[in-house]
Design a protein around this motif. Structure first.
Motif, PDB file in Angstrom:
ATOM      1  N   ILE A 154       1.035  -1.322   0.306  1.00  0.00           N
ATOM      2  CA  ILE A 154      -0.382  -0.301   0.547  1.00  0.00           C
ATOM      3  C   ILE A 154       0.787   1.520   0.115  1.00  0.00           C
ATOM      4  CG2 ILE A 154      -2.333   1.126   1.626  1.00  0.00           C
ATOM      5  CD1 ILE A 154      -2.880  -1.643   2.491  1.00  0.00           C
ATOM      6  N   PRO A 155       1.214   1.488  -1.083  1.00  0.00           N
ATOM      7  CA  PRO A 155       2.063   2.890  -1.712  1.00  0.00           C
ATOM      8  C   PRO A 155       2.363   4.210  -0.339  1.00  0.00           C
ATOM      9  CG  PRO A 155       1.047   2.657  -3.697  1.00  0.00           C
ATOM     10  CD  PRO A 155       0.966   1.394  -2.895  1.00  0.00           C
ATOM     11  N   THR A 173       1.573   1.145   9.071  1.00  0.00           N
ATOM     12  CA  THR A 173       1.535  -0.323   7.945  1.00  0.00           C
ATOM     13  C   THR A 173       1.053  -1.172   9.494  1.00  0.00           C
ATOM     14  OG1 THR A 173       3.819  -0.573   8.581  1.00  0.00           O
ATOM     15  CG2 THR A 173       2.993  -0.670   6.569  1.00  0.00           C
ATOM     16  N   ASN A 174       1.492  -0.094  10.827  1.00  0.00           N
ATOM     17  CA  ASN A 174       0.929  -1.046  11.900  1.00  0.00           C
ATOM     18  C   ASN A 174      -0.512  -1.585  12.187  1.00  0.00           C
ATOM     19  OD1 ASN A 174       3.638  -2.372  13.045  1.00  0.00           O
ATOM     20  ND2 ASN A 174       2.981  -2.354  15.060  1.00  0.00           N
ATOM     21  N   GLN A 175      -1.066  -0.098  12.179  1.00  0.00           N
ATOM     22  CA  GLN A 175      -2.416   0.418  12.716  1.00  0.00           C
ATOM     23  C   GLN A 175      -3.146  -0.510  11.260  1.00  0.00           C
ATOM     24  OE1 GLN A 175      -2.923   1.856  14.964  1.00  0.00           O
ATOM     25  NE2 GLN A 175      -5.065   1.354  14.950  1.00  0.00           N
ATOM     26  N   TYR A 176      -2.941  -0.624  10.067  1.00  0.00           N
ATOM     27  CA  TYR A 176      -3.630  -1.259   9.233  1.00  0.00           C
ATOM     28  C   TYR A 176      -3.654  -2.660   8.985  1.00  0.00           C
ATOM     29  CZ  TYR A 176      -4.764  -2.768   4.779  1.00  0.00           C
ATOM     30  OH  TYR A 176      -5.247  -3.670   3.631  1.00  0.00           O
ATOM     31  N   LEU A 177      -2.660  -3.102   9.535  1.00  0.00           N
ATOM     32  CA  LEU A 177      -3.027  -5.091  10.277  1.00  0.00           C
ATOM     33  C   LEU A 177      -3.685  -4.476  11.749  1.00  0.00           C
ATOM     34  CD1 LEU A 177       0.100  -6.288   9.485  1.00  0.00           C
ATOM     35  CD2 LEU A 177      -1.420  -5.989   8.259  1.00  0.00           C
ATOM     36  N   LEU A 178      -3.229  -3.955  12.767  1.00  0.00           N
ATOM     37  CA  LEU A 178      -4.220  -4.096  14.263  1.00  0.00           C
ATOM     38  C   LEU A 178      -5.398  -4.170  13.982  1.00  0.00           C
ATOM     39  CD1 LEU A 178      -1.780  -1.844  15.970  1.00  0.00           C
ATOM     40  CD2 LEU A 178      -2.468  -4.726  16.633  1.00  0.00           C
ATOM     41  N   SER A 237      -1.747 -15.961   9.781  1.00  0.00           N
ATOM     42  CA  SER A 237      -0.776 -15.050  11.068  1.00  0.00           C
ATOM     43  C   SER A 237       0.600 -15.247   9.469  1.00  0.00           C
ATOM     44  CB  SER A 237      -0.876 -16.272  11.411  1.00  0.00           C
ATOM     45  OG  SER A 237       0.329 -16.039  12.071  1.00  0.00           O
ATOM     46  N   GLY A 238       1.363 -13.919   9.658  1.00  0.00           N
ATOM     47  CA  GLY A 238       2.232 -13.989   8.555  1.00  0.00           C
ATOM     48  C   GLY A 238       1.813 -12.634   7.923  1.00  0.00           C
ATOM     49  N   THR A 239       0.919 -12.424   8.097  1.00  0.00           N
ATOM     50  CA  THR A 239       0.644 -11.178   6.862  1.00  0.00           C
ATOM     51  C   THR A 239       1.903 -10.138   6.308  1.00  0.00           C
ATOM     52  OG1 THR A 239      -2.015 -11.941   6.611  1.00  0.00           O
ATOM     53  CG2 THR A 239      -1.199 -10.235   6.173  1.00  0.00           C
ATOM     54  N   VAL A 240       1.763  -9.452   5.767  1.00  0.00           N
ATOM     55  CA  VAL A 240       2.472  -8.577   5.828  1.00  0.00           C
ATOM     56  C   VAL A 240       2.247  -7.151   4.711  1.00  0.00           C
ATOM     57  CG1 VAL A 240       4.875  -7.788   5.241  1.00  0.00           C
ATOM     58  CG2 VAL A 240       4.597 -10.407   5.376  1.00  0.00           C
ATOM     59  N   SER A 288      12.280   6.200   0.223  1.00  0.00           N
ATOM     60  CA  SER A 288      13.685   6.483   0.791  1.00  0.00           C
ATOM     61  C   SER A 288      14.342   5.052   1.537  1.00  0.00           C
ATOM     62  CB  SER A 288      13.814   7.414   1.622  1.00  0.00           C
ATOM     63  OG  SER A 288      13.413   8.594   0.639  1.00  0.00           O
ATOM     64  N   ASN A 289      13.279   4.216   2.269  1.00  0.00           N
ATOM     65  CA  ASN A 289      13.632   3.586   3.252  1.00  0.00           C
ATOM     66  C   ASN A 289      12.818   2.043   3.444  1.00  0.00           C
ATOM     67  OD1 ASN A 289      14.848   5.883   4.480  1.00  0.00           O
ATOM     68  ND2 ASN A 289      12.580   6.341   5.334  1.00  0.00           N
ATOM     69  N   LEU A 290      11.974   1.463   4.130  1.00  0.00           N
ATOM     70  CA  LEU A 290      11.430   0.050   3.759  1.00  0.00           C
ATOM     71  C   LEU A 290      10.630   0.581   5.460  1.00  0.00           C
ATOM     72  CD1 LEU A 290      13.405  -2.623   2.605  1.00  0.00           C
ATOM     73  CD2 LEU A 290      11.587  -1.813   1.240  1.00  0.00           C
ATOM     74  N   TYR A 291       8.949   0.117   5.304  1.00  0.00           N
ATOM     75  CA  TYR A 291       8.351   0.516   6.214  1.00  0.00           C
ATOM     76  C   TYR A 291       7.659  -1.113   5.847  1.00  0.00           C
ATOM     77  CZ  TYR A 291       9.528   5.659   4.929  1.00  0.00           C
ATOM     78  OH  TYR A 291      10.306   6.089   4.874  1.00  0.00           O
ATOM     79  N   LEU A 292       7.594  -2.150   7.145  1.00  0.00           N
ATOM     80  CA  LEU A 292       7.112  -3.131   6.396  1.00  0.00           C
ATOM     81  C   LEU A 292       6.201  -3.871   8.201  1.00  0.00           C
ATOM     82  CD1 LEU A 292       9.055  -6.021   7.140  1.00  0.00           C
ATOM     83  CD2 LEU A 292       9.906  -5.115   5.886  1.00  0.00           C
ATOM     84  N   SER A 293       4.962  -4.194   7.786  1.00  0.00           N
ATOM     85  CA  SER A 293       4.582  -4.898   9.128  1.00  0.00           C
ATOM     86  C   SER A 293       4.375  -6.369   8.719  1.00  0.00           C
ATOM     87  CB  SER A 293       3.421  -4.016  10.010  1.00  0.00           C
ATOM     88  OG  SER A 293       3.712  -2.865  10.335  1.00  0.00           O
ATOM     89  N   VAL A 294       4.638  -6.800   9.855  1.00  0.00           N
ATOM     90  CA  VAL A 294       4.118  -8.281   9.487  1.00  0.00           C
ATOM     91  C   VAL A 294       3.326  -8.550  10.842  1.00  0.00           C
ATOM     92  CG1 VAL A 294       4.664 -11.039   9.777  1.00  0.00           C
ATOM     93  CG2 VAL A 294       5.737  -9.229   8.990  1.00  0.00           C
TER      94      VAL A 294
END
Length: 320
Positions: free
Chosen positions: A83-84, A89-94, A102-105, A128-134
């Protein structure tokens, strides 16, 4: 996402390199030159450095490689969404734990409301960076999640080493450092009922090619690009390496617990054997840092001997 469609398309054009005139971009996307100018200003608010030369058009100040969802999905083994533009990302998964595997990124190019530990803002410029949540469902419950940022930290450093990035160290409990400057941070958030499974979201932000002057960041930091120098690297392949390493570490943790992560952590500990302060609210504890124990607590050698602490923040302020 729909409202960002033209901005993202413009960025894709610009990321190919060279100058692109407002007229050319307007024809490409069926909008006026004035609309292109407005979109460019919106992109700049995401932290992207774009400049314009009269008669030539717009160009990115530095090359940018965009993330590619098809590559990311092909090389990882769990559900993944790119999701550009996102708040967090944390809130989206929470907000979706009940329907997720389980394991969704979730991976983003830009976070409008990225957050770090203790409610701090995590500055998240575009591309510029990487922002990811699992997302991870831990059947053993919330009590078993103690020290999970340590597990993930070890996995990330080892993945960076496999990618050719050497010399990265860990700062207890959730940061990655290189030569005493921050490279990445980890944020573990959880929900669940006592006695039931814990719904965990493990977020990570890592600096890749962030501009030297980035508004809102005051502490010393570094980036993968600075560590590797002129050597090019692929953002997509690095993201894949990190996601797969986190998945593997979480599987290992569920099977074996913390024990073998302790022996992997201590050689990577940035402050091992150094005099530090542990700040816990208004309290400060001085001592020599001696690594961690099997509960994920930091060990300090104080006047009272070796003491274990599960909370607080390590600082070198005022220390030699």
């Amino acid at each position: 996402m729909k409202e960002h469609k033209v901005k993202l398309a413009i960025l894709k054009q610009l990321s190919a390199g060279g100058f692109h005139s407002g007229e050319e971009l307007g024809q490409e996307f069926g909008v006026s030159r004035a609309a292109i100018s407005k979109h460019i200003k919106g992109i700049q608010q995401w932290g992207v450095d774009i400049f314009r030369i009269q008669g030539k058009g717009y160009q990115l100040a530095a090359p940018m490689q965009l993330l590619d969802e098809s590559i990311l999905k092909a090389k990882t083994h769990k559900p993944l969404e790119l999701i550009p533009i996102i708040d967090s990302t944390n809130q989206y998964l929470l907000e979706r734990t009940e329907q997720l595997e389980s394991g969704t990124v979730c991976i983003a190019e830009y976070q409008g409301k990225g957050r770090g530990r203790r409610g701090r803002e995590w500055i998240s410029p575009f591309g510029s960076n990487l922002y990811l949540s699992v997302f991870w469902r831990l059947d053993a419950g919330m009590a078993a999640a103690m020290g999970l940022s340590i597990v993930v930290g070890v996995a990330i450093v080892e993945a960076l080493q496999a990618f050719g990035i050497q010399g990265v160290k860990l700062k207890w409990p959730n940061d990655l450092y290189y030569q005493d400057r921050k490279l990445a941070g980890i944020l573990v958030e959880m929900s669940g009922q006592a006695g039931g499974a814990a719904n965990l979201v493990i977020g990570m932000g890592i600096n890749l090619r962030m501009a030297e002057q980035t508004a809102g960041i005051t502490q010393p930091w570094t980036s993968v690009g600075e560590i590797l120098g002129e050597q090019n690297f692929d953002r997509n392949l690095l993201a894949v390496e990190l996601v797969n390493a986190i998945h593997q570490a979480l599987d290992d943790y569920e099977l074996h617990g913390m024990s073998h992560f302790v022996e992997r952590w201590n050689p990577l500990d940035n402050y091992l054997g150094r005099k530090v302060k542990l700040i816990m609210g208004n309290r400060e504890i001085e001592g020599i840092e001696r690594g961690i124990n099997e509960q994920g607590a930091v060990l300090l050698e104080t006047k009272q001997g070796i003491e274990a602490f599960i909370g607080g923040e390590i600082s070198l302020r005022g220390q030699a």
